[in-house]
Scaffold this motif. Structure first.
Motif, PDB file in Angstrom:
ATOM      1  N   PHE A   1       6.912   6.994 -49.546  1.00 15.20           N
ATOM      2  CA  PHE A   1       5.583   7.618 -49.519  1.00 15.20           C
ATOM      3  C   PHE A   1       5.689   9.129 -49.712  1.00 15.20           C
ATOM      4  N   GLN A   2       6.615   9.762 -49.014  1.00 16.11           N
ATOM      5  CA  GLN A   2       6.730  11.221 -49.059  1.00 16.11           C
ATOM      6  C   GLN A   2       7.367  11.723 -50.348  1.00 16.11           C
ATOM      7  N   LYS A   3       8.156  10.872 -50.996  1.00 13.38           N
ATOM      8  CA  LYS A   3       8.848  11.272 -52.223  1.00 13.38           C
ATOM      9  C   LYS A   3       7.861  11.669 -53.320  1.00 13.38           C
ATOM     10  N   THR A   4       6.686  11.045 -53.338  1.00  9.71           N
ATOM     11  CA  THR A   4       5.681  11.384 -54.349  1.00  9.71           C
ATOM     12  C   THR A   4       5.182  12.812 -54.191  1.00  9.71           C
ATOM     13  N   ASP A   5       5.319  13.374 -52.979  1.00  5.89           N
ATOM     14  CA  ASP A   5       4.921  14.760 -52.726  1.00  5.89           C
ATOM     15  C   ASP A   5       6.117  15.704 -52.733  1.00  5.89           C
ATOM     16  N   GLY A   6       7.271  15.202 -53.154  1.00  8.96           N
ATOM     17  CA  GLY A   6       8.447  16.053 -53.287  1.00  8.96           C
ATOM     18  C   GLY A   6       9.308  16.178 -52.046  1.00  8.96           C
ATOM     19  N   LEU A   7       9.050  15.383 -51.016  1.00  5.71           N
ATOM     20  CA  LEU A   7       9.853  15.434 -49.796  1.00  5.71           C
ATOM     21  C   LEU A   7      10.694  14.161 -49.713  1.00  5.71           C
ATOM     22  N   ASP A   8      11.992  14.288 -49.876  1.00  5.67           N
ATOM     23  CA  ASP A   8      12.900  13.138 -49.851  1.00  5.67           C
ATOM     24  C   ASP A   8      13.522  13.011 -48.461  1.00  5.67           C
ATOM     25  N   SER A   9      12.731  12.490 -47.517  1.00 11.44           N
ATOM     26  CA  SER A   9      13.178  12.330 -46.135  1.00 11.44           C
ATOM     27  C   SER A   9      12.543  11.084 -45.539  1.00 11.44           C
ATOM     28  N   ASP A  10      13.292  10.419 -44.651  1.00  9.20           N
ATOM     29  CA  ASP A  10      12.731   9.260 -43.960  1.00  9.20           C
ATOM     30  C   ASP A  10      12.157   9.638 -42.599  1.00  9.20           C
ATOM     31  N   VAL A  11      12.068  10.931 -42.324  1.00  5.88           N
ATOM     32  CA  VAL A  11      11.423  11.427 -41.112  1.00  5.88           C
ATOM     33  C   VAL A  11       9.986  11.772 -41.483  1.00  5.88           C
ATOM     34  N   LEU A  12       9.030  11.200 -40.776  1.00  2.34           N
ATOM     35  CA  LEU A  12       7.614  11.394 -41.087  1.00  2.34           C
ATOM     36  C   LEU A  12       7.198  12.842 -40.900  1.00  2.34           C
ATOM     37  N   SER A  13       6.589  13.413 -41.925  1.00  2.00           N
ATOM     38  CA  SER A  13       6.075  14.779 -41.838  1.00  2.00           C
ATOM     39  C   SER A  13       4.634  14.746 -41.343  1.00  2.00           C
ATOM     40  N   ILE A  14       4.213  15.865 -40.761  1.00  2.00           N
ATOM     41  CA  ILE A  14       2.810  15.995 -40.333  1.00  2.00           C
ATOM     42  C   ILE A  14       1.896  15.857 -41.553  1.00  2.00           C
ATOM     43  N   ALA A  15       2.296  16.458 -42.674  1.00  8.07           N
ATOM     44  CA  ALA A  15       1.473  16.392 -43.893  1.00  8.07           C
ATOM     45  C   ALA A  15       1.267  14.945 -44.334  1.00  8.07           C
ATOM     46  N   ALA A  16       2.326  14.129 -44.298  1.00  9.68           N
ATOM     47  CA  ALA A  16       2.204  12.721 -44.697  1.00  9.68           C
ATOM     48  C   ALA A  16       1.344  11.952 -43.700  1.00  9.68           C
ATOM     49  N   ALA A  17       1.521  12.234 -42.403  1.00 11.34           N
ATOM     50  CA  ALA A  17       0.713  11.561 -41.384  1.00 11.34           C
ATOM     51  C   ALA A  17      -0.765  11.901 -41.557  1.00 11.34           C
ATOM     52  N   ARG A  18      -1.050  13.153 -41.890  1.00 13.39           N
ATOM     53  CA  ARG A  18      -2.447  13.547 -42.136  1.00 13.39           C
ATOM     54  C   ARG A  18      -2.988  12.880 -43.394  1.00 13.39           C
ATOM     55  N   LYS A  19      -2.160  12.805 -44.412  1.00 14.26           N
ATOM     56  CA  LYS A  19      -2.581  12.193 -45.685  1.00 14.26           C
ATOM     57  C   LYS A  19      -2.935  10.716 -45.495  1.00 14.26           C
ATOM     58  N   MET A  20      -2.245  10.051 -44.544  1.00 12.80           N
ATOM     59  CA  MET A  20      -2.531   8.645 -44.252  1.00 12.80           C
ATOM     60  C   MET A  20      -3.635   8.479 -43.210  1.00 12.80           C
ATOM     61  N   GLY A  21      -4.141   9.583 -42.674  1.00 12.88           N
ATOM     62  CA  GLY A  21      -5.201   9.512 -41.675  1.00 12.88           C
ATOM     63  C   GLY A  21      -4.713   9.180 -40.274  1.00 12.88           C
ATOM     64  N   LEU A  22      -3.441   9.420 -39.997  1.00 16.11           N
ATOM     65  CA  LEU A  22      -2.879   9.092 -38.684  1.00 16.11           C
ATOM     66  C   LEU A  22      -2.975  10.245 -37.699  1.00 16.11           C
ATOM     67  N   ILE A  23      -3.063  11.468 -38.210  1.00 18.96           N
ATOM     68  CA  ILE A  23      -3.180  12.666 -37.383  1.00 18.96           C
ATOM     69  C   ILE A  23      -4.355  13.465 -37.921  1.00 18.96           C
ATOM     70  N   ALA A  24      -5.125  14.026 -37.019  1.00 16.28           N
ATOM     71  CA  ALA A  24      -6.318  14.781 -37.410  1.00 16.28           C
ATOM     72  C   ALA A  24      -5.950  15.959 -38.297  1.00 16.28           C
ATOM     73  N   VAL A  25      -6.786  16.195 -39.284  1.00 15.85           N
ATOM     74  CA  VAL A  25      -6.615  17.327 -40.178  1.00 15.85           C
ATOM     75  C   VAL A  25      -7.220  18.550 -39.488  1.00 15.85           C
ATOM     76  N   GLU A  26      -6.469  19.647 -39.459  1.00 19.94           N
ATOM     77  CA  GLU A  26      -6.973  20.870 -38.851  1.00 19.94           C
ATOM     78  C   GLU A  26      -7.896  21.559 -39.829  1.00 19.94           C
ATOM     79  N   LEU A  27      -9.113  21.863 -39.353  1.00 21.84           N
ATOM     80  CA  LEU A  27     -10.093  22.541 -40.188  1.00 21.84           C
ATOM     81  C   LEU A  27      -9.953  24.049 -39.987  1.00 21.84           C
ATOM     82  N   PRO A  28     -10.145  24.828 -41.048  1.00 22.26           N
ATOM     83  CA  PRO A  28     -10.055  26.291 -40.905  1.00 22.26           C
ATOM     84  C   PRO A  28     -11.193  26.792 -40.021  1.00 22.26           C
ATOM     85  N   GLU A  29     -10.881  27.818 -39.235  1.00 17.38           N
ATOM     86  CA  GLU A  29     -11.916  28.405 -38.370  1.00 17.38           C
ATOM     87  C   GLU A  29     -12.829  29.295 -39.192  1.00 17.38           C
ATOM     88  N   ASP A  30     -14.123  29.243 -38.846  1.00 18.20           N
ATOM     89  CA  ASP A  30     -15.107  30.076 -39.579  1.00 18.20           C
ATOM     90  C   ASP A  30     -15.130  31.473 -39.054  1.00 18.20           C
TER      91      ASP A  30
END
Length: 159
Positions: A130-159
């Motif tokens: 899954f992560q290889k498509t985004d250029g990360l060749d690791s079997d350790v789950l990244s926060i970015a991948a978890a967010r992309k799958m909807g497993l961790i909340a996406v942080e919204l920028p503060e106004d």
């Protein structure tokens, strides 16, 4: 050579082995990633992937064809690269979270194993794919991948 000389020679050869091969940057599949704080994010966890240099060996064209000795030269094709990335800290990686991860990977046809809640080899292989498509060749789950799958909340920028 004597037995003692051979033993000493073997010890010297082993001492000269590349220590970086023995130093694994990713945790073994049975262990959670190590927690590492950064100055700008003191309560975050990080992992690192080290991509080794790529070297191409080719026959030397300047060698005389009449000789039986083959000369070669090496060319650096790719510089070594170190990539650090944020990962979910161990308390987040509960069996329920891993089951959700396995279902998300299965929904993308990347995981065909049982939904066990265990971070096993099949789960790690699917994470890597899954992560290889985004250029990360690791079997350790990244926060970015978890967010992309909807497993961790996406942080919204503060106004």
């Amino acid at each position: 050579m004597t037995y003692r000389t051979l033993s000493l020679l073997a010890a010297l050869l082993l001492a000269g082995c590349d220590a970086s091969l023995a130093e694994r940057k990713e945790p073994p599949p049975s262990q959670p990633p190590a927690e590492e704080a950064t100055p700008d994010a003191p309560k975050t966890c990080w992992d690192k992937v080290v991509t080794p240099a790529a070297i191409e060996t080719a026959p030397d064209q300047t060698a005389a064809p009449a000789t039986s000795k083959t000369e070669t030269h090496q060319t650096l094709v790719q510089e070594p690269k170190e990539t650090s990335f944020e990962i979910p800290c161990p308390p987040v990686l509960t069996p329920e979270f891993v089951r959700s991860l396995q279902r998300a990977l299965a929904a993308r046809d990347l995981y065909g194993g049982s939904i066990s809640g265990k971070m096993n080899k099949r789960t790690r292989a699917a994470i890597r794919q899954f992560q290889k498509t985004d250029g990360l060749d690791s079997d350790v789950l990244s926060i970015a991948a978890a967010r992309k799958m909807g497993l961790i909340a996406v942080e919204l920028p503060e106004d």
